[in-house]
Motif scaffolding. Structure first.
Motif, PDB file in Angstrom:
ATOM      1  N   LEU A  11       0.636   8.864  -7.958  1.00  0.00           N
ATOM      2  CA  LEU A  11      -0.759   9.229  -7.760  1.00  0.00           C
ATOM      3  C   LEU A  11      -1.534   8.110  -7.067  1.00  0.00           C
ATOM      4  CD1 LEU A  11      -1.477  10.867 -11.243  1.00  0.00           C
ATOM      5  CD2 LEU A  11      -1.025  12.033  -9.069  1.00  0.00           C
ATOM      6  N   PRO A  12      -2.575   8.475  -6.294  1.00  0.00           N
ATOM      7  CA  PRO A  12      -3.363   7.463  -5.572  1.00  0.00           C
ATOM      8  C   PRO A  12      -3.899   6.354  -6.474  1.00  0.00           C
ATOM      9  CG  PRO A  12      -3.928   9.644  -4.793  1.00  0.00           C
ATOM     10  CD  PRO A  12      -3.019   9.844  -5.971  1.00  0.00           C
ATOM     11  N   GLU A  13      -4.379   6.701  -7.671  1.00  0.00           N
ATOM     12  CA  GLU A  13      -4.908   5.665  -8.567  1.00  0.00           C
ATOM     13  C   GLU A  13      -3.801   4.738  -9.065  1.00  0.00           C
ATOM     14  OE1 GLU A  13      -4.857   9.617 -10.962  1.00  0.00           O
ATOM     15  OE2 GLU A  13      -5.254   8.923  -8.920  1.00  0.00           O
ATOM     16  N   GLU A  14      -2.595   5.294  -9.227  1.00  0.00           N
ATOM     17  CA  GLU A  14      -1.455   4.457  -9.626  1.00  0.00           C
ATOM     18  C   GLU A  14      -1.042   3.547  -8.476  1.00  0.00           C
ATOM     19  OE1 GLU A  14       1.299   7.492 -10.719  1.00  0.00           O
ATOM     20  OE2 GLU A  14       0.741   7.445 -12.842  1.00  0.00           O
ATOM     21  N   GLN A  15      -1.131   4.068  -7.248  1.00  0.00           N
ATOM     22  CA  GLN A  15      -0.805   3.262  -6.079  1.00  0.00           C
ATOM     23  C   GLN A  15      -1.709   2.039  -5.992  1.00  0.00           C
ATOM     24  OE1 GLN A  15      -0.623   5.503  -2.390  1.00  0.00           O
ATOM     25  NE2 GLN A  15       0.292   7.273  -3.402  1.00  0.00           N
ATOM     26  N   VAL A 107       9.205  -5.640  -6.978  1.00  0.00           N
ATOM     27  CA  VAL A 107       9.692  -4.267  -7.033  1.00  0.00           C
ATOM     28  C   VAL A 107      10.819  -4.123  -8.040  1.00  0.00           C
ATOM     29  CG1 VAL A 107      10.783  -2.408  -5.710  1.00  0.00           C
ATOM     30  CG2 VAL A 107       9.001  -3.801  -4.659  1.00  0.00           C
ATOM     31  N   ILE A 108      11.764  -5.059  -8.018  1.00  0.00           N
ATOM     32  CA  ILE A 108      12.940  -4.919  -8.880  1.00  0.00           C
ATOM     33  C   ILE A 108      12.708  -5.460 -10.292  1.00  0.00           C
ATOM     34  CG2 ILE A 108      14.528  -5.004  -6.929  1.00  0.00           C
ATOM     35  CD1 ILE A 108      15.107  -7.916  -7.623  1.00  0.00           C
ATOM     36  N   LYS A 109      11.635  -6.224 -10.492  1.00  0.00           N
ATOM     37  CA  LYS A 109      11.343  -6.764 -11.812  1.00  0.00           C
ATOM     38  C   LYS A 109      10.425  -5.802 -12.550  1.00  0.00           C
ATOM     39  CE  LYS A 109       9.408 -10.759 -14.241  1.00  0.00           C
ATOM     40  NZ  LYS A 109       8.749 -12.072 -14.085  1.00  0.00           N
ATOM     41  N   ARG A 110      10.916  -5.226 -13.642  1.00  0.00           N
ATOM     42  CA  ARG A 110      10.115  -4.273 -14.394  1.00  0.00           C
ATOM     43  C   ARG A 110       8.974  -4.988 -15.103  1.00  0.00           C
ATOM     44  NH1 ARG A 110      12.538   0.586 -15.735  1.00  0.00           N
ATOM     45  NH2 ARG A 110      10.512   1.026 -16.681  1.00  0.00           N
ATOM     46  N   CYS A 115       6.110   0.927 -16.608  1.00  0.00           N
ATOM     47  CA  CYS A 115       5.323   2.036 -16.060  1.00  0.00           C
ATOM     48  C   CYS A 115       6.218   3.061 -15.360  1.00  0.00           C
ATOM     49  CB  CYS A 115       4.299   1.507 -15.057  1.00  0.00           C
ATOM     50  SG  CYS A 115       3.221   0.246 -15.731  1.00  0.00           S
ATOM     51  N   HIS A 116       5.836   4.327 -15.527  1.00  0.00           N
ATOM     52  CA  HIS A 116       6.576   5.402 -14.870  1.00  0.00           C
ATOM     53  C   HIS A 116       6.509   5.250 -13.358  1.00  0.00           C
ATOM     54  CE1 HIS A 116       7.799   9.336 -13.440  1.00  0.00           C
ATOM     55  NE2 HIS A 116       6.641   9.452 -12.838  1.00  0.00           N
ATOM     56  N   HIS A 118       6.279   2.642 -11.610  1.00  0.00           N
ATOM     57  CA  HIS A 118       7.148   1.570 -11.133  1.00  0.00           C
ATOM     58  C   HIS A 118       8.576   2.094 -10.982  1.00  0.00           C
ATOM     59  CE1 HIS A 118       8.019  -3.032 -11.279  1.00  0.00           C
ATOM     60  NE2 HIS A 118       8.856  -2.408 -10.475  1.00  0.00           N
ATOM     61  N   SER A 119       9.037   2.843 -11.999  1.00  0.00           N
ATOM     62  CA  SER A 119      10.371   3.438 -11.936  1.00  0.00           C
ATOM     63  C   SER A 119      10.477   4.410 -10.766  1.00  0.00           C
ATOM     64  CB  SER A 119      10.689   4.165 -13.246  1.00  0.00           C
ATOM     65  OG  SER A 119      10.687   3.263 -14.331  1.00  0.00           O
ATOM     66  N   GLN A 120       9.386   5.154 -10.512  1.00  0.00           N
ATOM     67  CA  GLN A 120       9.380   6.103  -9.416  1.00  0.00           C
ATOM     68  C   GLN A 120       9.493   5.391  -8.069  1.00  0.00           C
ATOM     69  OE1 GLN A 120       9.270   9.638  -9.613  1.00  0.00           O
ATOM     70  NE2 GLN A 120       9.871   9.329  -7.465  1.00  0.00           N
ATOM     71  N   MET A 121       8.822   4.242  -7.931  1.00  0.00           N
ATOM     72  CA  MET A 121       8.914   3.495  -6.682  1.00  0.00           C
ATOM     73  C   MET A 121      10.340   2.995  -6.446  1.00  0.00           C
ATOM     74  SD  MET A 121       7.069  -0.021  -5.406  1.00  0.00           S
ATOM     75  CE  MET A 121       5.663   0.631  -4.530  1.00  0.00           C
ATOM     76  N   VAL A 122      10.986   2.488  -7.494  1.00  0.00           N
ATOM     77  CA  VAL A 122      12.362   2.018  -7.352  1.00  0.00           C
ATOM     78  C   VAL A 122      13.264   3.178  -6.950  1.00  0.00           C
ATOM     79  CG1 VAL A 122      14.341   1.038  -8.564  1.00  0.00           C
ATOM     80  CG2 VAL A 122      12.068   0.097  -8.965  1.00  0.00           C
ATOM     81  N   SER A 123      13.043   4.350  -7.560  1.00  0.00           N
ATOM     82  CA  SER A 123      13.812   5.538  -7.203  1.00  0.00           C
ATOM     83  C   SER A 123      13.579   5.907  -5.745  1.00  0.00           C
ATOM     84  CB  SER A 123      13.422   6.703  -8.111  1.00  0.00           C
ATOM     85  OG  SER A 123      14.065   7.901  -7.707  1.00  0.00           O
ATOM     86  N   ASN A 124      12.315   5.870  -5.305  1.00  0.00           N
ATOM     87  CA  ASN A 124      12.000   6.165  -3.903  1.00  0.00           C
ATOM     88  C   ASN A 124      12.692   5.189  -2.972  1.00  0.00           C
ATOM     89  OD1 ASN A 124      10.310   8.202  -4.822  1.00  0.00           O
ATOM     90  ND2 ASN A 124       8.443   6.996  -4.586  1.00  0.00           N
TER      91      ASN A 124
END
Length: 215
Positions: A11-15, A107-110, A115-116, A118-124
């Protein structure tokens, strides 16, 4: 080919929160300005926010080769192409281009909250790496064709499949295309003319319509 960006399903606010968390910074580059030079360690990820850039390789003799075109939402950096110290890869702006840089370590350091988004970005990011790998395999196939004609047709067919249309627009100039295919510009122009006379394609500027498959 599926479309995915670094912020897909975020979501934009999460970005916005992630930009702060990852200490992201934005920069604007003018035409022909060097945006990024690759190192042998994975430090940065670049995201094209607007404009157009090109990834080049320069050999020891100073010859420059076009490797990839980068448009909006394209990413670049060492995680996508880990060169050795003797290899010189760099990204240059082809027009006014706005870029966001993110530290790879962030990016790789949780984070502590796991956060969900963060996991979504790694998946992307992993999916984008896989897609770029597939594109490189496709390019290897194109370059492995034995003649200029076969290289041209293989490349045009790949564009047609990617865009699911027989009507395509070249994403680069004909001079850049010759470099991309590692063929002589004049020989490529002759082959395009031959293909048009044979009714295999129709060309108007950078717009090409494929009429039939390879003969």
């Amino acid at each position: 080919m599926p479309t995915i960006s670094l912020f897909t399903d975020i979501l934009p606010e999460e970005q916005e929160r992630m930009r702060v968390c990852f200490q992201a910074r934005e920069a604007c580059f003018q035409n022909n300005e060097t945006i990024f030079e690759y190192a042998s360690s994975m430090n940065k990820i670049g995201l094209i926010l607007s404009g157009r850039a090109v990834l080049y390789y320069c050999d020891e003799e100073g010859n420059q080769y076009l490797i990839d075109e980068l448009r909006k939402d394209a990413v670049f950096g060492e995680p996508f192409l880990l060169p050795t110290e003797s290899q010189n890869y760099y990204v240059k702006a082809e027009e006014t281009t706005r870029v966001m840089f993110i530290d790879y370590a962030h990016v790789i350091k949780r984070c502590e909250n796991a956060c969900h988004h963060h996991s979504q970005m790694v998946s992307n990011l992993l999916q984008m790496i896989a897609l770029q790998s597939r594109q490189q395999v496709q390019r290897i196939y194109v370059l492995s064709r034995t003649t200029t004609r076969k290289k041209l047709l293989a490349y045009l067919e790949s564009l047609s499949e990617e865009r699911q249309s027989r009507e395509i627009r070249l994403p680069m100039s004909y001079t850049e295309l010759a470099g991309f295919l590692s063929v002589d510009r004049s020989a490529m122009t002759r082959e395009l003319k031959n293909l048009e006379q044979e009714g295999i394609l129709k060309k108007k500027g950078r717009n090409i319509t494929l009429k039939i498959g390879e003969r």
